[in-house]
Design a protein around this motif. Sequence first.
Motif, PDB file in Angstrom:
ATOM      1  N   ARG A   1       6.152   6.478   2.906  1.00 37.78           N
ATOM      2  CA  ARG A   1       6.115   7.703   2.089  1.00 37.78           C
ATOM      3  C   ARG A   1       6.118   7.368   0.607  1.00 37.78           C
ATOM      4  O   ARG A   1       5.483   8.061  -0.203  1.00 37.78           O
ATOM      5  N   LYS A   2       6.834   6.310   0.228  1.00 37.33           N
ATOM      6  CA  LYS A   2       6.837   5.896  -1.173  1.00 37.33           C
ATOM      7  C   LYS A   2       5.459   5.424  -1.626  1.00 37.33           C
ATOM      8  O   LYS A   2       5.032   5.664  -2.758  1.00 37.33           O
ATOM      9  N   LEU A   3       4.758   4.741  -0.730  1.00 37.41           N
ATOM     10  CA  LEU A   3       3.412   4.262  -1.073  1.00 37.41           C
ATOM     11  C   LEU A   3       2.443   5.418  -1.248  1.00 37.41           C
ATOM     12  O   LEU A   3       1.545   5.380  -2.105  1.00 37.41           O
ATOM     13  N   GLY A   4       2.603   6.469  -0.436  1.00 36.78           N
ATOM     14  CA  GLY A   4       1.724   7.640  -0.539  1.00 36.78           C
ATOM     15  C   GLY A   4       0.266   7.293  -0.323  1.00 36.78           C
ATOM     16  O   GLY A   4      -0.093   6.525   0.570  1.00 36.78           O
ATOM     17  N   SER A   5      -0.607   7.810  -1.176  1.00 32.38           N
ATOM     18  CA  SER A   5      -2.052   7.592  -1.026  1.00 32.38           C
ATOM     19  C   SER A   5      -2.454   6.151  -1.310  1.00 32.38           C
ATOM     20  O   SER A   5      -3.564   5.732  -0.959  1.00 32.38           O
ATOM     21  N   ALA A   6      -1.560   5.373  -1.922  1.00 36.28           N
ATOM     22  CA  ALA A   6      -1.872   3.960  -2.192  1.00 36.28           C
ATOM     23  C   ALA A   6      -2.014   3.163  -0.908  1.00 36.28           C
ATOM     24  O   ALA A   6      -2.610   2.079  -0.901  1.00 36.28           O
ATOM     25  N   ALA A   7      -1.460   3.690   0.200  1.00 37.64           N
ATOM     26  CA  ALA A   7      -1.560   2.994   1.486  1.00 37.64           C
ATOM     27  C   ALA A   7      -2.852   3.326   2.228  1.00 37.64           C
ATOM     28  O   ALA A   7      -3.129   2.730   3.277  1.00 37.64           O
ATOM     29  N   ASP A   8      -3.645   4.270   1.724  1.00 41.03           N
ATOM     30  CA  ASP A   8      -4.880   4.653   2.401  1.00 41.03           C
ATOM     31  C   ASP A   8      -5.923   3.544   2.312  1.00 41.03           C
ATOM     32  O   ASP A   8      -6.055   2.895   1.263  1.00 41.03           O
ATOM     33  N   PRO A   9      -6.672   3.315   3.382  1.00 39.11           N
ATOM     34  CA  PRO A   9      -7.756   2.317   3.324  1.00 39.11           C
ATOM     35  C   PRO A   9      -8.947   2.853   2.535  1.00 39.11           C
ATOM     36  O   PRO A   9      -9.070   4.065   2.302  1.00 39.11           O
TER      37      PRO A   9
ATOM     38  N   PRO B   1     -18.088  -4.063   5.115  1.00 35.68           N
ATOM     39  CA  PRO B   1     -16.837  -3.420   4.683  1.00 35.68           C
ATOM     40  C   PRO B   1     -15.990  -4.354   3.830  1.00 35.68           C
ATOM     41  O   PRO B   1     -16.028  -5.573   4.007  1.00 35.68           O
ATOM     42  N   ASP B   2     -15.222  -3.778   2.909  1.00 36.75           N
ATOM     43  CA  ASP B   2     -14.351  -4.595   2.063  1.00 36.75           C
ATOM     44  C   ASP B   2     -13.031  -4.883   2.793  1.00 36.75           C
ATOM     45  O   ASP B   2     -12.805  -4.420   3.911  1.00 36.75           O
ATOM     46  N   ASP B   3     -12.152  -5.616   2.119  1.00 38.12           N
ATOM     47  CA  ASP B   3     -10.894  -6.041   2.744  1.00 38.12           C
ATOM     48  C   ASP B   3      -9.914  -4.899   2.958  1.00 38.12           C
ATOM     49  O   ASP B   3      -8.929  -5.051   3.691  1.00 38.12           O
ATOM     50  N   GLU B   4     -10.142  -3.763   2.326  1.00 37.60           N
ATOM     51  CA  GLU B   4      -9.248  -2.614   2.461  1.00 37.60           C
ATOM     52  C   GLU B   4      -9.676  -1.666   3.580  1.00 37.60           C
ATOM     53  O   GLU B   4      -9.024  -0.649   3.815  1.00 37.60           O
ATOM     54  N   SER B   5     -10.769  -1.970   4.277  1.00 38.21           N
ATOM     55  CA  SER B   5     -11.266  -1.095   5.343  1.00 38.21           C
ATOM     56  C   SER B   5     -10.572  -1.404   6.668  1.00 38.21           C
ATOM     57  O   SER B   5     -10.080  -2.521   6.880  1.00 38.21           O
TER      58      SER B   5
ATOM     59  N   PRO C   1      -2.137   3.542   7.445  1.00 31.17           N
ATOM     60  CA  PRO C   1      -1.343   3.037   6.306  1.00 31.17           C
ATOM     61  C   PRO C   1      -0.535   1.778   6.598  1.00 31.17           C
ATOM     62  O   PRO C   1      -0.132   1.074   5.666  1.00 31.17           O
ATOM     63  N   TRP C   2      -0.281   1.486   7.888  1.00 30.81           N
ATOM     64  CA  TRP C   2       0.590   0.354   8.219  1.00 30.81           C
ATOM     65  C   TRP C   2       0.003  -0.979   7.775  1.00 30.81           C
ATOM     66  O   TRP C   2       0.737  -1.949   7.546  1.00 30.81           O
ATOM     67  N   PHE C   3      -1.310  -1.050   7.632  1.00 28.87           N
ATOM     68  CA  PHE C   3      -1.928  -2.314   7.223  1.00 28.87           C
ATOM     69  C   PHE C   3      -1.601  -2.644   5.772  1.00 28.87           C
ATOM     70  O   PHE C   3      -1.568  -3.818   5.399  1.00 28.87           O
ATOM     71  N   LYS C   4      -1.377  -1.619   4.957  1.00 25.22           N
ATOM     72  CA  LYS C   4      -0.972  -1.870   3.569  1.00 25.22           C
ATOM     73  C   LYS C   4       0.507  -2.270   3.499  1.00 25.22           C
ATOM     74  O   LYS C   4       0.888  -3.087   2.655  1.00 25.22           O
ATOM     75  N   LEU C   5       1.316  -1.709   4.398  1.00 29.12           N
ATOM     76  CA  LEU C   5       2.741  -2.029   4.398  1.00 29.12           C
ATOM     77  C   LEU C   5       3.005  -3.440   4.916  1.00 29.12           C
ATOM     78  O   LEU C   5       3.836  -4.168   4.368  1.00 29.12           O
ATOM     79  N   PHE C   6       2.293  -3.836   5.991  1.00 27.86           N
ATOM     80  CA  PHE C   6       2.464  -5.170   6.585  1.00 27.86           C
ATOM     81  C   PHE C   6       1.194  -5.988   6.333  1.00 27.86           C
ATOM     82  O   PHE C   6       0.179  -5.807   7.007  1.00 27.86           O
TER      83      PHE C   6
END
Length: 414
Positions: free
Chosen positions: A6-14, A105-109, A130-135
């Motif tokens: 939740r703290k990451l918010g939209s920053a965790a979106d691919p 695709p880029d590394d964030e996809s 979003p879990w891929f941005k967290l871990f």
Amino acid sequence: YKRRLRKLGSAADPSHVYLMVTSFRIDALTTSMVYRSVIEEAIACELPTTVVCSIVELSDEVLIKQQWQKLNPPARVKLDFVRIPGTGKRDGLAHGFRAISRHMPDDESVVAVIDGDTVLEPGVVKATVPWFKLFANVGGLTTNEFCEVQGGYIMSQWHKLRFAQRHINMCSMALSKRVLTMTGRMSVFRASVVTDPAFIADVESDHLDHWRLGRFQFLTGDDKSSWYSLMRLGYDTFYVPDAAINTVEHPPEKSFIKASRKLMFRWYGNNLRQNSRALGLGIRRLGLFTSVVLFDQRVSMWTSLLGLTVAVIASLKFGAKFLLAYLLWIGLTRLILTIMLLCSGHKIGPAYPVILYYNQIVGALMKIYVFFRLDRQSWTRQPTALKRDLASFQQWFNTWSSRTMTFSAASIFV
């Protein structure tokens, strides 16, 4: 973990989401439900999305286009067809992965791999990506499953029990980020994983070199191959219990006994084919707990039969009271296990205690049978079996060495 998300918010979106669906010989009603749910999720997730359809029949393409026109997705949602020959799910996955690679695709996809009989629950994409941005080291994750069974009451209860047990096991393994399978019904991967030629080769042409049966290709078990590939390549695996899907189960036989045996033969074969080489990765890579769980898969087929075997031998030698005491113990313990399954969030049924014991005994017998016949594989949805074209002597040797080893192992156990 959720607070951190939740703290990451939209920053965790691919940056981009690929929803890849593989369909082959699935009835039109199920196919329609599946693609409708996938397109609706592509619209609802509010992210740039491409729906990749890996299909065989032209009729599926027509049906998908009809759903696409009805739902009329926005411009950020794209549709891509991959037509393949009907040579198996592994080929369908490999062709789909290569089609995604051509999108560069880029590394964030991220890429969600969805089976042709899986209906997505609303919000499943937003709950998983979003879990891929967290871990940073998680290469793939899988989701919670519920099912609708096109069969009788016992078959329906048997499947639902399996998914309740699966949920508890997955939650346990996820604590160490070592979920033991990337479930084929729906799993989500980093795009950099599914576009890796080594990963594609593992899924498409996985094989085993067996000391007695020789080298043979894997026909089924793409979910186990993808998990092993992630482990070998150095990634972690994860499970999201709050992200749910619904699967439409079509039993291969009308008889519960025949259908359950067929499905056990396929599932346990996939499991045991990966087991020995997975243990070969070592404790340092897998972790102590995961190594113990994998070793237990080899031992539990025998320990599950120990109580019944001792009770039968004791009743023959000393009297029937030993067998009656054993049956009372089984009834009480299986009732307690059934009540404990309430913790899974899955509904429980009155038939669960009996089905639990059926799974223990028949499942153990099927594991022992398939353990010595790892080269025998077949699909349950279509009559496709692995053909090895061996010389007559090699076929004879494989058959009789399997029978001899099964008989010897059972005799030593007794």
